[in-house]
Write a protein that holds these residues in place. Sequence first.
Motif, PDB file in Angstrom:
ATOM      1  N   HIS A  44     -23.117 -69.210 -23.710  1.00  0.00           N
ATOM      2  CA  HIS A  44     -21.874 -69.885 -23.332  1.00  0.00           C
ATOM      3  C   HIS A  44     -21.406 -69.269 -22.016  1.00  0.00           C
ATOM      4  O   HIS A  44     -21.940 -68.253 -21.585  1.00  0.00           O
ATOM      5  CB  HIS A  44     -20.813 -69.702 -24.418  1.00  0.00           C
ATOM      6  CG  HIS A  44     -20.510 -68.237 -24.689  1.00  0.00           C
ATOM      7  ND1 HIS A  44     -19.792 -67.447 -23.813  1.00  0.00           N
ATOM      8  CD2 HIS A  44     -20.845 -67.423 -25.723  1.00  0.00           C
ATOM      9  CE1 HIS A  44     -19.697 -66.226 -24.313  1.00  0.00           C
ATOM     10  NE2 HIS A  44     -20.332 -66.174 -25.463  1.00  0.00           N
ATOM     11  N   CYS A  61     -18.067 -62.357 -29.413  1.00  0.00           N
ATOM     12  CA  CYS A  61     -17.788 -63.611 -30.124  1.00  0.00           C
ATOM     13  C   CYS A  61     -18.889 -63.886 -31.151  1.00  0.00           C
ATOM     14  O   CYS A  61     -19.954 -63.260 -31.114  1.00  0.00           O
ATOM     15  CB  CYS A  61     -17.653 -64.773 -29.135  1.00  0.00           C
ATOM     16  SG  CYS A  61     -19.224 -65.402 -28.538  1.00  0.00           S
ATOM     17  N   CYS A  72     -22.518 -64.787 -29.677  1.00  0.00           N
ATOM     18  CA  CYS A  72     -23.306 -63.677 -29.138  1.00  0.00           C
ATOM     19  C   CYS A  72     -23.714 -62.713 -30.253  1.00  0.00           C
ATOM     20  O   CYS A  72     -24.842 -62.226 -30.283  1.00  0.00           O
ATOM     21  CB  CYS A  72     -22.517 -62.953 -28.055  1.00  0.00           C
ATOM     22  SG  CYS A  72     -22.233 -63.993 -26.607  1.00  0.00           S
ATOM     23  N   CYS A  77     -20.326 -59.368 -25.083  1.00  0.00           N
ATOM     24  CA  CYS A  77     -19.332 -60.266 -25.654  1.00  0.00           C
ATOM     25  C   CYS A  77     -19.415 -60.157 -27.177  1.00  0.00           C
ATOM     26  O   CYS A  77     -20.504 -60.101 -27.738  1.00  0.00           O
ATOM     27  CB  CYS A  77     -19.636 -61.684 -25.184  1.00  0.00           C
ATOM     28  SG  CYS A  77     -18.644 -62.938 -25.987  1.00  0.00           S
TER      29      CYS A  77
END
Length: 89
Positions: free
Chosen positions: A88, A29, A32, A27
């Motif tokens: 998450h 984002c 991360c 990921c």
Amino acid sequence: MAITIKNLMEDIVSQKLDKMIDKLGVCTCEICKTDILCYTLNRLHPKYVATNNGELLSKIDSLSNTFDIAIITEITNAAIIVKNHPRHN
Ligand SMILES: [Zn+2]
């Protein structure tokens, strides 16, 4: 003139991660990415320098090559851990 102290590894790892992250299959984002960055920086020896801003870029470039393999190894390890345990859903 402002002299500051700085851990060059932060910039080196951050640049390297940006270049590698698409290939890591994680990921991308901010959460991360930051986790990967922290994990990697905690595993590598810091490289502190006293510097003014002008000097910084050339040092990053030359050091970047010196630590390449260690950095890539640690980023790859960090990516596996973050991928398996993302903070998450
Ligand atoms: Zn994420």
